[in-house]
Design a protein around this motif. Structure first.
Motif, PDB file in Angstrom:
ATOM      1  N   ALA A 150       0.827  -1.205   0.000  1.00  0.00           N
ATOM      2  CA  ALA A 150       0.000   0.000   0.000  1.00  0.00           C
ATOM      3  C   ALA A 150       0.865   1.259   0.000  1.00  0.00           C
ATOM      4  O   ALA A 150       0.520   2.246  -0.660  1.00  0.00           O
ATOM      5  CB  ALA A 150      -0.932  -0.014   1.209  1.00  0.00           C
ATOM      6  N   SER A 151       1.987   1.212   0.702  1.00  0.00           N
ATOM      7  CA  SER A 151       2.898   2.360   0.713  1.00  0.00           C
ATOM      8  C   SER A 151       3.498   2.608  -0.653  1.00  0.00           C
ATOM      9  O   SER A 151       3.589   3.758  -1.100  1.00  0.00           O
ATOM     10  CB  SER A 151       4.030   2.132   1.734  1.00  0.00           C
ATOM     11  N   VAL A 152       3.912   1.556  -1.333  1.00  0.00           N
ATOM     12  CA  VAL A 152       4.476   1.685  -2.674  1.00  0.00           C
ATOM     13  C   VAL A 152       3.424   2.265  -3.619  1.00  0.00           C
ATOM     14  O   VAL A 152       3.711   3.159  -4.423  1.00  0.00           O
ATOM     15  CB  VAL A 152       5.002   0.331  -3.191  1.00  0.00           C
ATOM     16  N   ILE A 153       2.199   1.783  -3.512  1.00  0.00           N
ATOM     17  CA  ILE A 153       1.122   2.275  -4.371  1.00  0.00           C
ATOM     18  C   ILE A 153       0.845   3.748  -4.093  1.00  0.00           C
ATOM     19  O   ILE A 153       0.690   4.552  -5.017  1.00  0.00           O
ATOM     20  CB  ILE A 153      -0.146   1.413  -4.177  1.00  0.00           C
ATOM     21  N   ALA A 154       0.796   4.122  -2.823  1.00  0.00           N
ATOM     22  CA  ALA A 154       0.537   5.518  -2.460  1.00  0.00           C
ATOM     23  C   ALA A 154       1.621   6.447  -2.981  1.00  0.00           C
ATOM     24  O   ALA A 154       1.333   7.519  -3.513  1.00  0.00           O
ATOM     25  CB  ALA A 154       0.415   5.638  -0.941  1.00  0.00           C
ATOM     26  N   VAL A 155       2.876   6.038  -2.848  1.00  0.00           N
ATOM     27  CA  VAL A 155       3.984   6.865  -3.347  1.00  0.00           C
ATOM     28  C   VAL A 155       3.935   6.955  -4.872  1.00  0.00           C
ATOM     29  O   VAL A 155       4.139   8.024  -5.451  1.00  0.00           O
ATOM     30  CB  VAL A 155       5.341   6.314  -2.855  1.00  0.00           C
ATOM     31  N   ALA A 156       3.632   5.843  -5.527  1.00  0.00           N
ATOM     32  CA  ALA A 156       3.536   5.852  -6.993  1.00  0.00           C
ATOM     33  C   ALA A 156       2.432   6.795  -7.448  1.00  0.00           C
ATOM     34  O   ALA A 156       2.612   7.552  -8.407  1.00  0.00           O
ATOM     35  CB  ALA A 156       3.288   4.436  -7.508  1.00  0.00           C
ATOM     36  N   GLU A 157       1.277   6.758  -6.778  1.00  0.00           N
ATOM     37  CA  GLU A 157       0.188   7.656  -7.140  1.00  0.00           C
ATOM     38  C   GLU A 157       0.573   9.112  -6.901  1.00  0.00           C
ATOM     39  O   GLU A 157       0.297   9.980  -7.717  1.00  0.00           O
ATOM     40  CB  GLU A 157      -1.074   7.306  -6.363  1.00  0.00           C
ATOM     41  N   ARG A 158       1.211   9.383  -5.792  1.00  0.00           N
ATOM     42  CA  ARG A 158       1.591  10.762  -5.459  1.00  0.00           C
ATOM     43  C   ARG A 158       2.571  11.344  -6.474  1.00  0.00           C
ATOM     44  O   ARG A 158       2.502  12.521  -6.829  1.00  0.00           O
ATOM     45  CB  ARG A 158       2.189  10.816  -4.064  1.00  0.00           C
ATOM     46  N   HIS A 159       3.480  10.516  -6.969  1.00  0.00           N
ATOM     47  CA  HIS A 159       4.508  10.993  -7.896  1.00  0.00           C
ATOM     48  C   HIS A 159       4.159  10.724  -9.370  1.00  0.00           C
ATOM     49  O   HIS A 159       4.956  11.023 -10.251  1.00  0.00           O
ATOM     50  CB  HIS A 159       5.856  10.366  -7.548  1.00  0.00           C
ATOM     51  N   GLY A 160       2.992  10.155  -9.618  1.00  0.00           N
ATOM     52  CA  GLY A 160       2.561   9.925 -10.989  1.00  0.00           C
ATOM     53  C   GLY A 160       3.300   8.781 -11.686  1.00  0.00           C
ATOM     54  O   GLY A 160       3.317   8.723 -12.912  1.00  0.00           O
ATOM     55  N   ALA A 161       3.888   7.886 -10.908  1.00  0.00           N
ATOM     56  CA  ALA A 161       4.624   6.760 -11.502  1.00  0.00           C
ATOM     57  C   ALA A 161       3.644   5.775 -12.127  1.00  0.00           C
ATOM     58  O   ALA A 161       2.579   5.495 -11.577  1.00  0.00           O
ATOM     59  CB  ALA A 161       5.462   6.058 -10.442  1.00  0.00           C
ATOM     60  N   ARG A 162       4.026   5.264 -13.266  1.00  0.00           N
ATOM     61  CA  ARG A 162       3.200   4.269 -13.950  1.00  0.00           C
ATOM     62  C   ARG A 162       3.861   2.902 -13.979  1.00  0.00           C
ATOM     63  O   ARG A 162       3.230   1.921 -14.310  1.00  0.00           O
ATOM     64  CB  ARG A 162       2.901   4.736 -15.367  1.00  0.00           C
ATOM     65  N   ARG A 163       5.143   2.858 -13.650  1.00  0.00           N
ATOM     66  CA  ARG A 163       5.887   1.595 -13.646  1.00  0.00           C
ATOM     67  C   ARG A 163       6.333   1.286 -12.223  1.00  0.00           C
ATOM     68  O   ARG A 163       6.823   2.166 -11.519  1.00  0.00           O
ATOM     69  CB  ARG A 163       7.093   1.664 -14.560  1.00  0.00           C
ATOM     70  N   ILE A 164       6.145   0.038 -11.812  1.00  0.00           N
ATOM     71  CA  ILE A 164       6.554  -0.417 -10.485  1.00  0.00           C
ATOM     72  C   ILE A 164       7.376  -1.682 -10.645  1.00  0.00           C
ATOM     73  O   ILE A 164       6.966  -2.615 -11.344  1.00  0.00           O
ATOM     74  CB  ILE A 164       5.337  -0.706  -9.592  1.00  0.00           C
ATOM     75  N   ALA A 165       8.529  -1.716  -9.997  1.00  0.00           N
ATOM     76  CA  ALA A 165       9.363  -2.920  -9.986  1.00  0.00           C
ATOM     77  C   ALA A 165       8.963  -3.759  -8.778  1.00  0.00           C
ATOM     78  O   ALA A 165       9.030  -3.291  -7.642  1.00  0.00           O
ATOM     79  CB  ALA A 165      10.838  -2.559  -9.919  1.00  0.00           C
ATOM     80  N   THR A 166       8.499  -4.971  -9.031  1.00  0.00           N
ATOM     81  CA  THR A 166       8.056  -5.851  -7.948  1.00  0.00           C
ATOM     82  C   THR A 166       8.076  -7.303  -8.400  1.00  0.00           C
ATOM     83  O   THR A 166       7.921  -7.599  -9.587  1.00  0.00           O
ATOM     84  CB  THR A 166       6.639  -5.487  -7.471  1.00  0.00           C
ATOM     85  N   LEU A 167       8.272  -8.180  -7.449  1.00  0.00           N
ATOM     86  CA  LEU A 167       8.098  -9.612  -7.709  1.00  0.00           C
ATOM     87  C   LEU A 167       6.790 -10.093  -7.088  1.00  0.00           C
ATOM     88  O   LEU A 167       6.421 -11.249  -7.223  1.00  0.00           O
ATOM     89  CB  LEU A 167       9.288 -10.403  -7.159  1.00  0.00           C
ATOM     90  N   ASP A 168       6.087  -9.191  -6.424  1.00  0.00           N
ATOM     91  CA  ASP A 168       4.809  -9.480  -5.776  1.00  0.00           C
ATOM     92  C   ASP A 168       3.670  -9.074  -6.712  1.00  0.00           C
ATOM     93  O   ASP A 168       2.855  -8.215  -6.409  1.00  0.00           O
ATOM     94  CB  ASP A 168       4.739  -8.721  -4.453  1.00  0.00           C
ATOM     95  N   ARG A 169       3.640  -9.663  -7.867  1.00  0.00           N
ATOM     96  CA  ARG A 169       2.722  -9.265  -8.923  1.00  0.00           C
ATOM     97  C   ARG A 169       1.243  -9.407  -8.581  1.00  0.00           C
ATOM     98  O   ARG A 169       0.449  -8.557  -8.970  1.00  0.00           O
ATOM     99  CB  ARG A 169       3.050 -10.037 -10.200  1.00  0.00           C
TER     100      ARG A 169
END
Length: 54
Positions: free
Chosen positions: A14-33
């Protein structure tokens, strides 16, 4: 963040998602697909998950 499944994200997901939304990121590096694949961010239709395992 809208979740389209009953899958619950961990606090760190949830923290990664919140930061991505705040900064407008569209790509996330994760193995927790599974947790990220069901999320629809507010600023885009979907996240592009890296690495691409297709």
């Amino acid at each position: 963040m809208n979740s389209s499944s009953s899958t619950t994200a961990s606090p760190s997901d949830a923290s990664v998602i919140a930061v991505a939304e705040r900064h407008g990121a569209r790509r996330i590096a994760t193995l927790d697909r599974p947790h990220f694949a069901v999320v629809q961010p507010k600023h885009t239709d979907y996240f592009t998950l890296l690495p691409d395992l297709a």
